[in-house]
Design a protein around this motif. Structure first.
Motif, short mmCIF file in Angstrom:
data_model
loop_
_atom_site.label_atom_id
_atom_site.label_comp_id
_atom_site.label_asym_id
_atom_site.label_seq_id
_atom_site.Cartn_x
_atom_site.Cartn_y
_atom_site.Cartn_z
N MET A 156 115.76 35.81 109.34
CA MET A 156 116.84 34.85 109.48
C MET A 156 116.34 33.64 110.26
N LEU A 157 116.74 32.51 109.86
CA LEU A 157 116.29 31.30 110.51
C LEU A 157 117.31 30.83 111.53
N PRO A 158 116.85 30.26 112.66
CA PRO A 158 117.79 29.74 113.64
C PRO A 158 118.72 28.69 113.05
N GLY A 159 118.24 27.91 112.08
CA GLY A 159 119.07 26.88 111.47
C GLY A 159 120.29 27.45 110.78
N PHE A 160 120.17 28.64 110.25
CA PHE A 160 121.32 29.29 109.60
C PHE A 160 122.42 29.56 110.62
N GLY A 161 122.04 30.04 111.77
CA GLY A 161 123.01 30.27 112.84
C GLY A 161 123.64 28.98 113.32
N GLN A 162 122.81 27.93 113.45
CA GLN A 162 123.32 26.63 113.87
C GLN A 162 124.31 26.08 112.85
N LEU A 163 124.01 26.29 111.58
CA LEU A 163 124.92 25.86 110.51
C LEU A 163 126.29 26.52 110.68
N PHE A 164 126.31 27.82 110.96
CA PHE A 164 127.58 28.51 111.14
C PHE A 164 128.25 28.13 112.46
N LEU A 165 127.47 27.88 113.50
CA LEU A 165 128.03 27.44 114.77
C LEU A 165 128.72 26.09 114.60
N ASN A 166 128.17 25.25 113.72
CA ASN A 166 128.73 23.91 113.46
C ASN A 166 129.79 23.93 112.36
N ASP A 167 130.35 25.08 112.06
CA ASP A 167 131.38 25.22 111.03
C ASP A 167 130.93 24.68 109.67
N GLY A 168 129.66 24.93 109.34
CA GLY A 168 129.15 24.57 108.03
C GLY A 168 128.57 23.19 107.90
N VAL A 169 128.49 22.46 109.01
CA VAL A 169 127.96 21.08 108.98
C VAL A 169 126.49 21.09 109.38
N TRP A 170 125.65 20.41 108.59
CA TRP A 170 124.24 20.22 108.92
C TRP A 170 123.98 18.73 108.97
N GLY A 171 123.64 18.23 110.16
CA GLY A 171 123.52 16.79 110.34
C GLY A 171 124.91 16.18 110.22
N ASN A 172 125.07 15.35 109.21
CA ASN A 172 126.39 14.75 108.94
C ASN A 172 126.99 15.25 107.64
N THR A 173 126.42 16.33 107.09
CA THR A 173 126.85 16.81 105.78
C THR A 173 127.50 18.17 105.88
N GLN A 174 128.66 18.31 105.26
CA GLN A 174 129.35 19.60 105.17
C GLN A 174 128.67 20.41 104.07
N VAL A 175 127.76 21.33 104.45
CA VAL A 175 126.98 22.11 103.50
C VAL A 175 127.75 23.33 103.03
N VAL A 176 128.43 23.99 103.94
CA VAL A 176 129.26 25.16 103.65
C VAL A 176 130.67 24.80 104.08
N PRO A 177 131.68 25.04 103.25
CA PRO A 177 133.05 24.72 103.66
C PRO A 177 133.42 25.41 104.98
N ALA A 178 134.01 24.65 105.90
CA ALA A 178 134.43 25.22 107.19
C ALA A 178 135.37 26.40 106.99
N SER A 179 136.20 26.32 105.96
CA SER A 179 137.12 27.43 105.68
C SER A 179 136.36 28.71 105.34
N TRP A 180 135.22 28.58 104.65
CA TRP A 180 134.40 29.75 104.32
C TRP A 180 133.75 30.34 105.58
N VAL A 181 133.27 29.48 106.46
CA VAL A 181 132.68 29.96 107.71
C VAL A 181 133.72 30.78 108.48
N ARG A 182 134.92 30.24 108.62
CA ARG A 182 135.99 30.95 109.35
C ARG A 182 136.39 32.24 108.63
N GLU A 183 136.52 32.16 107.31
CA GLU A 183 136.94 33.35 106.55
C GLU A 183 135.87 34.44 106.58
#
Length: 110
Positions: A1-28
């Motif tokens: 597992m990469l640390p960036g994956f965790g950071q992506l989920f910590l940021n509610d799916g946002v990487w940089g300024n881009t919503q990569v994974v929907p925040a609703s999916w992270v919460r769900e």
């Protein structure tokens, strides 16, 4: 597992300024849909949830083979990743030992 994956989920799916994974999916996906009462944890979509009264809101982790773990404690803005070289430690590392260490790290500061 990469640390960036965790950071992506910590940021509610946002990487940089881009919503990569929907925040609703992270919460769900990190919400509990079943529970393991003996260890006071819930289980979502491949994520384990941690007791809010101990860890704060929305703390969760993913656990893989041999002790590969990624844990997130959003109230402390913390992501911790553990990788295990199974050639050096064939039995792996217990998840509970890792979580004890993460708890020490998370609550070491005010």
């Amino acid at each position: 597992m990469l640390p960036g994956f965790g950071q992506l989920f910590l940021n509610d799916g946002v990487w940089g300024n881009t919503q990569v994974v929907p925040a609703s999916w992270v919460r769900e996906s990190t919400a509990a849909y079943s529970s393991a009462k003996r260890i006071r944890q819930g289980y979502g979509y491949l994520w384990w949830t941690l007791p809010e009264d101990i860890w704060g809101k929305r703390a969760f982790y993913a656990s893989g083979y041999g002790g590969q773990i990624i844990a997130l404690v959003p109230t402390r803005w913390l992501v911790v990743v553990q990788t295990v070289d199974l050639r050096q430690n064939p039995k792996g590392i217990r998840t509970s030992a890792f979580l004890d260490l993460v708890k020490e790290i998370a609550f070491a500061s005010p």
